[in-house]
Design an enzyme around this catalytic site. Structure first.
Site, PDB file in Angstrom:
ATOM      1  N   GLU A  13       0.721  -1.218  -0.114  1.00 22.80           N
ATOM      2  CA  GLU A  13      -0.041  -0.138   0.040  1.00 22.80           C
ATOM      3  C   GLU A  13       1.024   1.298   0.037  1.00 22.80           C
ATOM      4  O   GLU A  13       0.490   2.242  -0.134  1.00 22.80           O
ATOM      5  CB  GLU A  13      -1.020  -0.016   1.210  1.00 22.80           C
ATOM      6  CG  GLU A  13      -1.936  -1.158   1.127  1.00 22.80           C
ATOM      7  CD  GLU A  13      -2.411  -1.553   2.542  1.00 22.80           C
ATOM      8  OE1 GLU A  13      -3.409  -2.460   2.356  1.00 22.80           O
ATOM      9  OE2 GLU A  13      -2.126  -1.313   3.587  1.00 22.80           O
ATOM     10  N   GLY A  79     -12.335  -5.530   5.056  1.00 16.46           N
ATOM     11  CA  GLY A  79     -13.413  -6.476   4.616  1.00 16.46           C
ATOM     12  C   GLY A  79     -14.547  -5.570   4.652  1.00 16.46           C
ATOM     13  O   GLY A  79     -15.094  -5.058   5.539  1.00 16.46           O
ATOM     14  N   MET A 193      -8.140  -3.922  10.880  1.00 17.31           N
ATOM     15  CA  MET A 193      -7.299  -4.236  12.002  1.00 17.31           C
ATOM     16  C   MET A 193      -6.544  -3.075  12.683  1.00 17.31           C
ATOM     17  O   MET A 193      -5.623  -3.521  13.504  1.00 17.31           O
ATOM     18  CB  MET A 193      -6.303  -5.610  11.577  1.00 17.31           C
ATOM     19  CG  MET A 193      -7.289  -6.567  11.071  1.00 17.31           C
ATOM     20  SD  MET A 193      -6.154  -8.113  10.805  1.00 17.31           S
ATOM     21  CE  MET A 193      -5.267  -8.451  12.181  1.00 17.31           C
ATOM     22  N   GLU A 194      -6.551  -1.991  12.274  1.00 20.90           N
ATOM     23  CA  GLU A 194      -6.076  -0.668  13.042  1.00 20.90           C
ATOM     24  C   GLU A 194      -6.638   0.392  13.134  1.00 20.90           C
ATOM     25  O   GLU A 194      -6.077   1.144  14.036  1.00 20.90           O
ATOM     26  CB  GLU A 194      -4.893  -0.406  11.741  1.00 20.90           C
ATOM     27  CG  GLU A 194      -3.673  -1.358  11.780  1.00 20.90           C
ATOM     28  CD  GLU A 194      -4.162  -2.650  10.667  1.00 20.90           C
ATOM     29  OE1 GLU A 194      -5.014  -2.367   9.631  1.00 20.90           O
ATOM     30  OE2 GLU A 194      -3.438  -3.645  10.320  1.00 20.90           O
ATOM     31  N   ASP A 217     -12.443  -7.714   0.258  1.00 22.90           N
ATOM     32  CA  ASP A 217     -12.974  -8.963   0.509  1.00 22.90           C
ATOM     33  C   ASP A 217     -14.394  -8.529   1.343  1.00 22.90           C
ATOM     34  O   ASP A 217     -14.560  -7.344   1.821  1.00 22.90           O
ATOM     35  CB  ASP A 217     -11.950  -9.987   1.297  1.00 22.90           C
ATOM     36  CG  ASP A 217     -11.812  -9.428   2.508  1.00 22.90           C
ATOM     37  OD1 ASP A 217     -10.618  -8.896   2.608  1.00 22.90           O
ATOM     38  OD2 ASP A 217     -12.509  -9.467   3.599  1.00 22.90           O
TER      39      ASP A 217
HETATM   40  N1  ADE Z   1      -8.611  -6.396   6.188  1.00 26.30           N
HETATM   41  C1  ADE Z   1      -9.112  -6.465   4.744  1.00 26.30           C
HETATM   42  N2  ADE Z   1      -9.922  -7.611   4.740  1.00 26.30           N
HETATM   43  C2  ADE Z   1      -9.986  -7.843   6.165  1.00 26.30           C
HETATM   44  C3  ADE Z   1     -10.797  -8.953   6.850  1.00 26.30           C
HETATM   45  N3  ADE Z   1     -11.682  -9.541   6.475  1.00 26.30           N
HETATM   46  N4  ADE Z   1     -10.749  -8.741   8.234  1.00 26.30           N
HETATM   47  C4  ADE Z   1     -10.122  -7.894   8.770  1.00 26.30           C
HETATM   48  N5  ADE Z   1      -9.202  -7.042   8.442  1.00 26.30           N
HETATM   49  C5  ADE Z   1      -9.201  -6.996   6.995  1.00 26.30           C
END
Ligand code: ADE
Length: 250
Positions: A13, A79, A193-194, A217
Site C-alpha cells: 500500500e 473487509g 485491524m488498525e 473482500d
Molecule cells: N482487512 C482486509 N480484509 C479484512 C478482513 N476480512 N478482516 C480484517 N481485516 C481486513
C-alpha cells in the site's frame, strides 16, 4: 514545518508513494522506518505500521510525538460488512470502534474504559477531501488499473461510502464471524485491524486523522482467497492514487 503523515499496514500500500519520493530521508525509530520527504510538493512522513491495533498505535504515537505532524492519513484495505459495500468500493471512516473490546460488566460492551465512549471520530474536513479524491480515482479506475484487472475483479461501478469502520486483532474470514459482527453492529460498513487504534491515539494527542480503506473482500469464507491478489493488483493502486490526489488538492 508541519508534515502530513501517511501510514499503511502493508508494504504493497506504500511502495508506489515511496517510489515518488526521490529525496526522502530515512529515520529508524521503534523498529520502523519513517520516510521524511516531499510528495506532490508537500512535506510528508510515510511509514509502514505493520498489522494490528498495537502496531498501529505505536506507529501513530511515534508520528505524532517525533515528526511534527499536522494530520495523519491511514490508507489500506478492509473487509466489507455493510449491505452494498462491495469489493473495489472505498470506505472513508467517519467513526471507528474496536469490535474486540469487551470490559463488561464493568463497562458497556465496546466502550473504551475511562473514555466514556466506544466510537472515535475522524476529521470532517479530511474526510470530505478524501471522499472527493476517492470519487475521482474510482471514476478513472479503468485507466489506473488496466482493463484486465477491472474485469478480473468485477470492478463494475465502484462507490465511495462514509460511516462506521470497526477494528480488531482478527482477520475476519468466515460468514459466521462477519454475520455476528453485522448483527452486533448493524451500521458497520467495513472491518479492518488498525483504524480504531489510530483514531484513539490521534484523539489523545490532538492530531486530526482520517482512515480510508479499499474493500478487498467481504470478510466471509472467500476473504482469504480474494485478499492477496486484490491488494497487489488493485488496492495498492487505489491507496496511492487517493493519497496523491488528496495531496494535489489539499
Ligand atoms: N482487512 C482486509 N480484509 C479484512 C478482513 N476480512 N478482516 C480484517 N481485516 C481486513
Amino acid at each position: 514545518m508541519s508534515r502530513i503523515a501517511i501510514m499503511a499496514a502493508m508494504h504493497e500500500e506504500l511502495h508506489t508513494l515511496l517510489a515518488l519520493m526521490p529525496d526522502e530521508q530515512r529515520h529508524l525509530l521503534g523498529g520502523r522506518e519513517f520516510w521524511v520527504g516531499r510528495l506532490q510538493g508537500r512535506e510528508v512522513v510515510v511509514v509502514l505500521s505493520r498489522i494490528g491495533k498495537v502496531a498501529a498505535a505505536t506507529t501513530a504515537t511515534l508520528l505524532a510525538t517525533h515528526f511534527d505532524v499536522r494530520e495523519l492519513l491511514f490508507t489500506g484495505v478492509a473487509g466489507g460488512l455493510g449491505e452494498g459495500v462491495r469489493v473495489g468500493d472505498v470506505v472513508v471512516a467517519d467513526l471507528l470502534l474496536q469490535h474486540d473490546l469487551d470490559a463488561s460488566p464493568l463497562f458497556p460492551r465496546y466502550e473504551v474504559p475511562l473514555y466514556g465512549r466506544s466510537r472515535f471520530a475522524t476529521d470532517a474536513r479530511l474526510n470530505r477531501a478524501l471522499q472527493e479524491a476517492a470519487e475521482v480515482v474510482l471514476g478513472a479506475s479503468a485507466t489506473h488499473l488496466g482493463e484486465a484487472a477491472v474485469q478480473a475483479f468485477g470492478l463494475g461501478k465502484a462507490r465511495v461510502h462514509g460511516g462506521l469502520v470497526i477494528s480488531g486483532d482478527q482477520f475476519v474470514a468466515s460468514a459466521a464471524q462477519s454475520g455476528a459482527l453485522r448483527a452486533a453492529l448493524p451500521d458497520a460498513l467495513a472491518v479492518e485491524m488498525e483504524g480504531a487504534a489510530v483514531a484513539q491515539v490521534c484523539h489523545d494527542l490532538g492530531v486530526p486523522c482520517a482512515v480510508v480503506r479499499t474493500i478487498s473482500d467481504r470478510a466471509d469464507d472467500t476473504a482469504e482467497r480474494d485478499f492477496g491478489a486484490f491488494v497487489r493488483e488493485v488496492a495498492s493502486h487505489y491507496s496511492s492514487a487517493i493519497v496523491l490526489r488528496y495531496l494535489q488538492g489539499g
